[in-house]
Design an enzyme around this catalytic site. Structure first.
Site, PDB file in Angstrom:
ATOM      1  N   LYS A  76       1.311  -5.459   4.902  1.00 55.13           N
ATOM      2  CA  LYS A  76       1.799  -6.213   6.069  1.00 55.13           C
ATOM      3  C   LYS A  76       1.782  -5.438   7.384  1.00 55.13           C
ATOM      4  CE  LYS A  76       6.870  -5.922   5.436  1.00 55.13           C
ATOM      5  NZ  LYS A  76       8.035  -6.738   5.134  1.00 55.13           N
TER       6      LYS A  76
ATOM      7  N   ARG B 283      23.787  10.416  -8.446  1.00 52.21           N
ATOM      8  CA  ARG B 283      23.924   9.883  -7.091  1.00 52.21           C
ATOM      9  C   ARG B 283      25.044   8.870  -6.897  1.00 52.21           C
ATOM     10  NH1 ARG B 283      17.984   8.901  -4.887  1.00 52.21           N
ATOM     11  NH2 ARG B 283      17.771  11.155  -4.850  1.00 52.21           N
TER      12      ARG B 283
ATOM     13  N   SER C  46       0.809  -1.215   0.000  1.00 52.30           N
ATOM     14  CA  SER C  46       0.000   0.000   0.000  1.00 52.30           C
ATOM     15  C   SER C  46       0.843   1.265   0.000  1.00 52.30           C
ATOM     16  CB  SER C  46      -0.946  -0.017   1.201  1.00 52.30           C
ATOM     17  OG  SER C  46      -0.198  -0.148   2.396  1.00 52.30           O
TER      18      SER C  46
ATOM     19  N   ARG D 203      19.245   5.081 -10.826  1.00 55.15           N
ATOM     20  CA  ARG D 203      18.012   5.866 -10.940  1.00 55.15           C
ATOM     21  C   ARG D 203      18.284   7.361 -10.796  1.00 55.15           C
ATOM     22  NH1 ARG D 203      14.098   7.759  -6.862  1.00 55.15           N
ATOM     23  NH2 ARG D 203      15.665   7.074  -5.370  1.00 55.15           N
TER      24      ARG D 203
ATOM     25  N   SER E 272      11.252   7.798  -9.223  1.00 59.00           N
ATOM     26  CA  SER E 272      10.583   6.543  -8.854  1.00 59.00           C
ATOM     27  C   SER E 272       9.119   6.738  -8.488  1.00 59.00           C
ATOM     28  CB  SER E 272      11.328   5.811  -7.742  1.00 59.00           C
ATOM     29  OG  SER E 272      11.475   6.649  -6.657  1.00 59.00           O
ATOM     30  N   LEU E 273       8.780   7.844  -7.841  1.00 60.48           N
ATOM     31  CA  LEU E 273       7.356   8.098  -7.585  1.00 60.48           C
ATOM     32  C   LEU E 273       6.651   8.222  -8.935  1.00 60.48           C
ATOM     33  CD1 LEU E 273       7.637  10.697  -4.665  1.00 60.48           C
ATOM     34  CD2 LEU E 273       7.026   8.288  -4.472  1.00 60.48           C
TER      35      LEU E 273
ATOM     36  N   ASP F  19      10.399  -8.627   0.221  1.00 59.27           N
ATOM     37  CA  ASP F  19       9.478  -9.774   0.168  1.00 59.27           C
ATOM     38  C   ASP F  19       8.986 -10.068  -1.250  1.00 59.27           C
ATOM     39  OD1 ASP F  19       9.705  -9.661   2.919  1.00 59.27           O
ATOM     40  OD2 ASP F  19       7.731  -8.779   3.241  1.00 59.27           O
TER      41      ASP F  19
ATOM     42  N   GLN G 275      11.021  12.568   0.261  1.00 62.64           N
ATOM     43  CA  GLN G 275      11.163  13.981   0.623  1.00 62.64           C
ATOM     44  C   GLN G 275      11.158  14.883  -0.598  1.00 62.64           C
ATOM     45  OE1 GLN G 275      14.622  14.724   3.059  1.00 62.64           O
ATOM     46  NE2 GLN G 275      13.816  13.614   4.804  1.00 62.64           N
ATOM     47  N   GLY G 276      12.141  14.645  -1.496  1.00 58.45           N
ATOM     48  CA  GLY G 276      12.431  15.586  -2.594  1.00 58.45           C
ATOM     49  C   GLY G 276      11.239  15.870  -3.469  1.00 58.45           C
TER      50      GLY G 276
ATOM     51  N   GLU H 160       8.767   0.108  -6.664  1.00 57.08           N
ATOM     52  CA  GLU H 160      10.181  -0.245  -6.461  1.00 57.08           C
ATOM     53  C   GLU H 160      10.465  -1.733  -6.654  1.00 57.08           C
ATOM     54  OE1 GLU H 160      11.852   1.854  -3.166  1.00 57.08           O
ATOM     55  OE2 GLU H 160      13.690   0.649  -3.210  1.00 57.08           O
TER      56      GLU H 160
ATOM     57  N   HIS I 200      21.881   6.413  -1.077  1.00 56.79           N
ATOM     58  CA  HIS I 200      21.670   7.866  -1.088  1.00 56.79           C
ATOM     59  C   HIS I 200      22.888   8.499  -0.433  1.00 56.79           C
ATOM     60  CE1 HIS I 200      20.034  11.839  -0.571  1.00 56.79           C
ATOM     61  NE2 HIS I 200      18.965  11.490  -1.273  1.00 56.79           N
TER      62      HIS I 200
ATOM     63  N   GLU J  71      17.441  18.347  -8.342  1.00 59.58           N
ATOM     64  CA  GLU J  71      18.247  17.337  -7.639  1.00 59.58           C
ATOM     65  C   GLU J  71      19.353  16.824  -8.554  1.00 59.58           C
ATOM     66  OE1 GLU J  71      15.933  14.690  -4.846  1.00 59.58           O
ATOM     67  OE2 GLU J  71      14.296  15.462  -6.041  1.00 59.58           O
TER      68      GLU J  71
ATOM     69  N   HIS K 240      19.291   2.865  -0.183  1.00 58.03           N
ATOM     70  CA  HIS K 240      18.117   3.724  -0.388  1.00 58.03           C
ATOM     71  C   HIS K 240      17.106   3.129  -1.354  1.00 58.03           C
ATOM     72  CE1 HIS K 240      16.058   7.561  -0.584  1.00 58.03           C
ATOM     73  NE2 HIS K 240      16.239   7.672  -1.883  1.00 58.03           N
TER      74      HIS K 240
HETATM   75  P1  FAD Z   1       6.417   1.289  -0.799  1.00 62.83           P
HETATM   76  O1  FAD Z   1       5.973   2.676  -0.712  1.00 62.83           O
HETATM   77  O2  FAD Z   1       7.607   0.911  -0.015  1.00 62.83           O
HETATM   78  O3  FAD Z   1       5.211   0.344  -0.354  1.00 62.83           O
HETATM   79  C1  FAD Z   1       5.399  -1.040  -0.227  1.00 62.83           C
HETATM   80  C2  FAD Z   1       4.201  -1.615   0.490  1.00 62.83           C
HETATM   81  O4  FAD Z   1       4.232  -3.026   0.462  1.00 62.83           O
HETATM   82  C3  FAD Z   1       4.121  -1.243   1.952  1.00 62.83           C
HETATM   83  O5  FAD Z   1       2.781  -0.928   2.248  1.00 62.83           O
HETATM   84  C4  FAD Z   1       4.539  -2.519   2.682  1.00 62.83           C
HETATM   85  O6  FAD Z   1       4.021  -2.636   3.979  1.00 62.83           O
HETATM   86  C5  FAD Z   1       3.948  -3.556   1.754  1.00 62.83           C
HETATM   87  N1  FAD Z   1       4.564  -4.889   1.824  1.00 62.83           N
HETATM   88  C6  FAD Z   1       5.869  -5.221   1.698  1.00 62.83           C
HETATM   89  N2  FAD Z   1       6.025  -6.554   1.808  1.00 62.83           N
HETATM   90  C7  FAD Z   1       4.789  -7.081   2.015  1.00 62.83           C
HETATM   91  C8  FAD Z   1       4.283  -8.382   2.229  1.00 62.83           C
HETATM   92  N3  FAD Z   1       5.087  -9.461   2.284  1.00 62.83           N
HETATM   93  N4  FAD Z   1       2.952  -8.544   2.404  1.00 62.83           N
HETATM   94  C9  FAD Z   1       2.109  -7.495   2.392  1.00 62.83           C
HETATM   95  N5  FAD Z   1       2.532  -6.220   2.203  1.00 62.83           N
HETATM   96  C10 FAD Z   1       3.857  -6.029   2.022  1.00 62.83           C
HETATM   97  N6  FAD Z   1      11.463   8.666  -4.756  1.00 62.83           N
HETATM   98  C11 FAD Z   1      11.127   9.740  -5.492  1.00 62.83           C
HETATM   99  O7  FAD Z   1      10.729   9.609  -6.660  1.00 62.83           O
HETATM  100  N7  FAD Z   1      11.228  10.978  -4.946  1.00 62.83           N
HETATM  101  C12 FAD Z   1      11.646  11.202  -3.676  1.00 62.83           C
HETATM  102  O8  FAD Z   1      11.700  12.325  -3.222  1.00 62.83           O
HETATM  103  C13 FAD Z   1      12.013  10.072  -2.893  1.00 62.83           C
HETATM  104  N8  FAD Z   1      12.480  10.242  -1.631  1.00 62.83           N
HETATM  105  C14 FAD Z   1      12.702   9.128  -0.871  1.00 62.83           C
HETATM  106  C15 FAD Z   1      13.079   9.283   0.462  1.00 62.83           C
HETATM  107  C16 FAD Z   1      13.229   8.186   1.294  1.00 62.83           C
HETATM  108  C17 FAD Z   1      13.632   8.370   2.727  1.00 62.83           C
HETATM  109  C18 FAD Z   1      13.027   6.890   0.757  1.00 62.83           C
HETATM  110  C19 FAD Z   1      13.179   5.678   1.621  1.00 62.83           C
HETATM  111  C20 FAD Z   1      12.698   6.727  -0.573  1.00 62.83           C
HETATM  112  C21 FAD Z   1      12.538   7.837  -1.399  1.00 62.83           C
HETATM  113  N9  FAD Z   1      12.188   7.699  -2.737  1.00 62.83           N
HETATM  114  C22 FAD Z   1      11.874   8.807  -3.470  1.00 62.83           C
HETATM  115  C23 FAD Z   1      11.932   6.378  -3.300  1.00 62.83           C
HETATM  116  C24 FAD Z   1      10.419   6.148  -3.302  1.00 62.83           C
HETATM  117  O9  FAD Z   1       9.860   6.705  -2.135  1.00 62.83           O
HETATM  118  C25 FAD Z   1      10.064   4.681  -3.347  1.00 62.83           C
HETATM  119  O10 FAD Z   1      10.794   4.041  -4.345  1.00 62.83           O
HETATM  120  C26 FAD Z   1       8.588   4.513  -3.625  1.00 62.83           C
HETATM  121  O11 FAD Z   1       7.841   5.237  -2.689  1.00 62.83           O
HETATM  122  C27 FAD Z   1       8.220   3.046  -3.602  1.00 62.83           C
HETATM  123  O12 FAD Z   1       6.833   2.940  -3.665  1.00 62.83           O
HETATM  124  P2  FAD Z   1       6.189   1.494  -3.673  1.00 62.83           P
HETATM  125  O13 FAD Z   1       4.713   1.697  -3.684  1.00 62.83           O
HETATM  126  O14 FAD Z   1       6.793   0.674  -4.726  1.00 62.83           O
HETATM  127  O15 FAD Z   1       6.664   0.839  -2.287  1.00 62.83           O
HETATM  128  C1  SIN Z   2      15.773  12.944  -1.997  1.00 60.64           C
HETATM  129  O1  SIN Z   2      14.881  13.716  -1.658  1.00 60.64           O
HETATM  130  O2  SIN Z   2      16.965  13.229  -1.983  1.00 60.64           O
HETATM  131  C2  SIN Z   2      15.380  11.572  -2.453  1.00 60.64           C
HETATM  132  C3  SIN Z   2      14.899  11.636  -3.829  1.00 60.64           C
HETATM  133  C4  SIN Z   2      14.841  10.269  -4.429  1.00 60.64           C
HETATM  134  O3  SIN Z   2      15.263   9.295  -3.833  1.00 60.64           O
HETATM  135  O4  SIN Z   2      14.382  10.205  -5.568  1.00 60.64           O
END
Ligand code: FAD
Ligand code: SIN
Length: 528
Positions: free
Chosen positions: A34, A288, A12, A384, A389-390, A220, A46-47, A373, A241, A113, A349
């Site tokens: 989970k 990066r 989620s 990347r 990634s968002l 996972d 953040q960014g 991701e 990062h 960035e 990261h």
């Molecule tokens: P997530 O948002 O990690 O969601 C994964 C979900 O899966 C969670 O709800 C988790 O609980 C669930 N899950 C995992 N395993 C299981 C399981 N076995 N069973 C059930 N549920 C499970 N990217 C950008 O583009 N811009 C930014 O500014 C940026 N800043 C960042 C800053 C930080 C500190 C971090 C950590 C990352 C940042 N990134 C940024 C990267 C970006 O946030 C992530 O790559 C992106 O949010 C991933 O989204 P997602 O939906 O794939 O996974």
């Molecule tokens: C950051 O805000 O520096 C993170 C951005 C990203 O991971 O894409």
């Protein structure tokens, strides 16, 4: 217990929520996640989110920046598709209620960035991820066709293997019928039968000692897909990062956004010297991988555990209004960023590799899609570009929902799937072993499969991982299902994939740097 749903979404974060909202137009959606619904990497972003918005920026430049960062391994068609779809997907996020910062003239205030030629990052102060996550959650919670099951831990994807077919029988045509998941609160294991399964389980940061990722990021989804025999690719490209706050013991490590460097902050070594200009023409805003390696080198050269990020020349009022979250966090540790330099260190990261998907998010397994991701779409290549990634998550959620719309009419549930069998197992009593093995895994990955690698270190990692693997499997086989041991098992699996793929790449490219092959091969090899 069997539960039928048209779409089973696992995870989620931005990928799972966005896909759920879109797919709900075509059928019933069940989200399993989970932990609490908002627990995700997304919440920590953040960014911001990258998109070409106004001249002088233009699509070709965002494409070029993404390709340059990716160091020859991006899929150019995918890059083009994502970059040109970006403004449309941003518009949708805004329609869903997401607010991005604006200037007095009503235009979006765009950040910059590392690796970006222009200001093109839409953001909400310095907590864009939380803004996106909470607004999407609000929509999902109020949708009549979306069911949400928090604290449900996905254990394994269901394929023909669970009908008792030998692997060789279905090797070329594996089909996903849903997933087994455990209700963490009651211990009950449920069989989810779905027409389409959307894997959105996020990243892997917790296999390293220092990470910006919250504790849910244990790889996972990649491990489940690997066990189901899906194609996995590019795992050697783990992004560190460059600037996590140096605060030993804090987990996850607090991120100091790259946007602060985009705002003028500069890296200095332990002697107070600026150093990035001597590593790359883009200086502090180099891609990066280059900044993280430069910091690693400066720390090793001077025998210290961190370098500094200097924002003291930026007016205090500007720091407080643009980076309120960072300002307050540092102040809580006695660091006034308008006067004091911030100690920073690289931290694991982001995983550029993952489950291989096509441009619709389809994996190599029928009826299994992956986004965010956990997926390797071809957008990032070997490294990347920040804030892509968002964007990737929303573009692929859109494509996958559209692609599945017609498919879903012709898929029937597979009702002969047996429920999970844990006969002959007993309660896991040795939790201390699990925590210890997790620590060992993090040590192995950090020391031998980190920012700088060598053949010797990688081979050593592989040997140690094999021992951990056998020890963990032994405990797993005789214990009742428990989330922590499953996470450990998954994390070891992911560590193994990273190490194996790192060993197979006989060059240095993007995020993968091996001192025994410090050069790039001419021919790009897409290893999977
Ligand atoms: P997530 O948002 O990690 O969601 C994964 C979900 O899966 C969670 O709800 C988790 O609980 C669930 N899950 C995992 N395993 C299981 C399981 N076995 N069973 C059930 N549920 C499970 N990217 C950008 O583009 N811009 C930014 O500014 C940026 N800043 C960042 C800053 C930080 C500190 C971090 C950590 C990352 C940042 N990134 C940024 C990267 C970006 O946030 C992530 O790559 C992106 O949010 C991933 O989204 P997602 O939906 O794939 O996974
Ligand atoms: C950051 O805000 O520096 C993170 C951005 C990203 O991971 O894409």
């Amino acid at each position: 217990m069997k539960i039928k749903t048209d779409y089973l979404v696992i995870g989620s974060g931005i990928a799972g929520l966005m896909f759920a909202l879109k797919a709900a137009s075509y059928g019933k959606v069940t989200i399993i996640t989970k932990a609490a619904l908002d627990e995700s990497n997304t919440k920590f972003a953040q960014g911001g989110i990258a998109s070409v918005m106004y001249p002088p920026d233009y699509f070709e430049k965002h494409i070029e920046d993404t390709l340059r960062a990716g160091d020859g391994l991006n899929d150019e068609e995918v890059v083009r598709m994502v970059v040109t779809q970006a403004p449309e997907r941003i518009k949708e996020l805004i329609e869903l209620g997401v607010e991005f910062d604006k200037k007095d003239n009503g235009q979006f205030e765009l950040g910059r960035e590392g690796g970006h030629s222009f200001h093109r990052i839409l953001h909400h102060k310095d907590n864009t991820g939380q803004e996106i996550e909470l607004k999407l959650i609000d929509r999902v919670r109020n949708h009549p066709d979306i069911e949400i099951l928090e604290n449900h831990f996905a254990l394994d994807l269901i394929t023909q293997h669970h009908l008792g077919y030998p692997v060789s029988y279905c090797q070329d045509n594996i089909v996903c019928f849903g997933a087994y998941a455990q209700d963490v609160k009651t211990g009950q294991i449920k069989t989810f039968l779905s027409k389409i399964t959307y894997l959105a389980t996020g990243g892997i940061g917790n296999i390293y000692q220092t990470t910006t990722n919250p504790s849910i990021a244990t790889g996972d989804g990649i491990a489940m897909a690997y066990r189901a025999k899906a194609k996995i690719t590019h795992m050697e490209f783990v992004q560190f990062h460059p600037t996590a706050l140096y605060n030993p013991g804090e987990r996850p490590a607090f991120l100091i956004t790259e946007a602060l460097r985009g705002f003028g902050a500069k890296l200095r070594n332990s002697k107070g010297e600026l150093f990035m200009e001597s590593y790359h023409p883009l200086g502090d805003l180099a891609p990066r991988d280059i900044v993280a390696r430069a910091i690693d080198n400066e720390m090793k050269k001077h025998g210290v555990d961190f370098v500094f990020l200097d924002a003291t020349h930026i007016p205090k009022a500007e720091l407080k209004s643009h980076f309120p979250h960072i300002y307050e966090k540092c102040l809580s540790l006695g660091i006034d960023i308008s006067k004091d330099m911030i100690p920073v260190v690289p931290a694991a990261h982001y995983s550029c590799g993952g489950v291989k998907v096509d441009h619709t998010g389809k994996t190599s397994i029928e009826n299994l899609y992956a986004g965010g991701e956990v997926a390797a779409t071809g957008l990032h290549g070997a490294n990347r570009l920040a804030s892509n990634s968002l964007l990737e998550a929303v573009v692929f959620a859109h494509n996958s929902a559209l692609a599945s719309k017609d498919l879903i009419k012709d898929i029937n549930y597979q009702t002969e799937i047996p429920d999970w069998d844990d006969e002959g197992t007993r309660l896991l009593e040795e939790m201390v072993l699990i925590s210890q093995e997790f620590k060992e895994l993090q040590q192995i990955m950090t020391n031998y499969v980190g920012i700088v690698r060598s053949n010797l270190r990688l081979h050593r990692a592989l040997k140690r991982l094999e021992i951990l693997y056998h020890e963990t499997e032994e405990i797993y086989e005789r214990s009742t299902i428990n989330q922590r041991i499953c996470e450990l098992r998954n994390a070891i699996n992911v560590g193994y994939l990273i190490t194996k793929m790192a060993l197979r790449r006989k060059e240095s490219r993007g995020l993968h740097y091996n001192v025994d092959y410090p050069y790039k091969l001419k021919e790009n090899r897409f290893l999977s």
